[in-house]
Write a protein that holds these residues in place. Structure first.
Motif, short mmCIF file in Angstrom:
data_model
loop_
_atom_site.label_atom_id
_atom_site.label_comp_id
_atom_site.label_asym_id
_atom_site.label_seq_id
_atom_site.Cartn_x
_atom_site.Cartn_y
_atom_site.Cartn_z
N ARG A 1 45.14 1.47 39.08
CA ARG A 1 43.81 2.06 39.00
C ARG A 1 43.83 3.06 37.84
NH1 ARG A 1 46.47 4.09 43.33
NH2 ARG A 1 46.89 6.31 43.30
N PRO A 2 42.65 3.38 37.30
CA PRO A 2 42.61 4.37 36.22
C PRO A 2 43.14 5.71 36.70
CG PRO A 2 40.51 3.22 36.39
CD PRO A 2 41.33 2.82 37.58
N SER A 3 43.89 6.37 35.86
CA SER A 3 44.46 7.67 36.20
C SER A 3 43.46 8.77 35.91
CB SER A 3 45.73 7.89 35.38
OG SER A 3 46.22 9.19 35.59
N SER A 4 43.46 9.81 36.71
CA SER A 4 42.58 10.95 36.45
C SER A 4 43.12 11.80 35.31
CB SER A 4 42.44 11.79 37.71
OG SER A 4 43.72 12.23 38.14
N ASP A 5 44.42 11.71 35.05
CA ASP A 5 45.05 12.45 33.95
C ASP A 5 44.79 11.69 32.64
OD1 ASP A 5 46.53 14.18 32.45
OD2 ASP A 5 48.48 13.36 33.08
N LYS A 6 44.12 12.32 31.70
CA LYS A 6 43.76 11.66 30.45
C LYS A 6 44.75 11.88 29.32
CE LYS A 6 40.08 10.02 32.21
NZ LYS A 6 40.12 8.67 32.72
N THR A 7 45.79 12.70 29.55
CA THR A 7 46.77 12.92 28.49
C THR A 7 47.77 11.77 28.50
OG1 THR A 7 48.18 14.21 29.96
CG2 THR A 7 46.56 15.42 28.62
N ARG A 8 48.16 11.36 27.29
CA ARG A 8 49.10 10.26 27.18
C ARG A 8 50.50 10.75 27.51
NH1 ARG A 8 48.84 7.84 21.52
NH2 ARG A 8 50.49 6.58 22.42
N PRO A 9 51.28 9.96 28.26
CA PRO A 9 52.65 10.39 28.54
C PRO A 9 53.49 10.32 27.27
CG PRO A 9 52.24 8.20 29.45
CD PRO A 9 50.94 8.71 28.90
N ARG A 10 54.32 11.32 27.06
CA ARG A 10 55.18 11.38 25.88
C ARG A 10 56.62 11.47 26.31
NH1 ARG A 10 52.26 9.95 21.50
NH2 ARG A 10 50.29 11.01 21.52
N TRP A 11 57.50 10.95 25.46
CA TRP A 11 58.92 11.09 25.72
C TRP A 11 59.32 12.51 25.38
CZ3 TRP A 11 60.20 7.22 28.48
CH2 TRP A 11 59.67 5.96 28.23
N SER A 12 60.41 12.95 25.99
CA SER A 12 60.88 14.30 25.69
C SER A 12 61.41 14.35 24.25
CB SER A 12 61.98 14.70 26.68
OG SER A 12 63.06 13.81 26.60
N LYS A 13 61.37 15.51 23.66
CA LYS A 13 61.78 15.68 22.27
C LYS A 13 63.23 15.26 22.09
CE LYS A 13 60.79 17.99 18.32
NZ LYS A 13 59.92 17.30 17.45
N GLY A 14 63.51 14.48 21.07
CA GLY A 14 64.86 14.04 20.78
C GLY A 14 65.28 12.81 21.56
N SER A 15 64.40 12.26 22.36
CA SER A 15 64.74 11.08 23.15
C SER A 15 64.05 9.87 22.53
CB SER A 15 64.28 11.26 24.59
OG SER A 15 64.41 10.05 25.30
N SER A 16 64.73 8.74 22.55
CA SER A 16 64.12 7.54 22.00
C SER A 16 63.22 6.88 23.01
CB SER A 16 65.21 6.56 21.57
OG SER A 16 65.92 6.12 22.72
#
Length: 121
Positions: free
Chosen positions: A95-110
């Protein structure tokens, strides 16, 4: 000329004749394959005309929709009850998420295992 040279000359003449006949057969096969290919191509349906090509819908181009999706929770089983089998689980929908921010990887992680980065330290 000696008898030996006459026998060699006769043999090389025969070899030349055989090679010439082989070349004529190969050329005949090539010509026949081109002729057969032209017949097959003539029997095919014609190429589509420009007006037969797909067109944009009247409302215009369809654009990409970006949204975050979240899956349904897997049903939990109370302690002491038997676990669910895969056949008892349904197709878990998203279902569509209420959170509109895109998930990002942690800094320095591929972002993937074995991706070659240093990883999160």
């Amino acid at each position: 000329m000696s008898t030996a040279s006459e026998q060699l000359a006769a043999a090389s003449g025969l070899i030349s004749l055989v090679l010439f006949l082989v070349a004529v057969v190969v050329l005949a096969l090539l010509a026949g394959s081109f002729w057969f290919g032209a017949r097959v191509k003539a029997r095919e349906s014609p190429r589509p005309r420009p007006e037969d090509q797909p067109h944009l819908p009247p409302e215009g181009a369809v654009h990409e929709i970006r949204e975050n999706r979240e899956s349904q929770e897997v049903p939990h089983v109370a302690k002491g009850e038997r676990p669910l089998t895969p056949y008892e689980l349904t197709n878990l929908q998203t279902r569509p998420s209420s959170d509109k921010t895109r998930p990002r990887w942690s800094k320095g992680s591929s972002g993937s295992f074995g991706g070659g980065g240093l990883g999160a330290h």
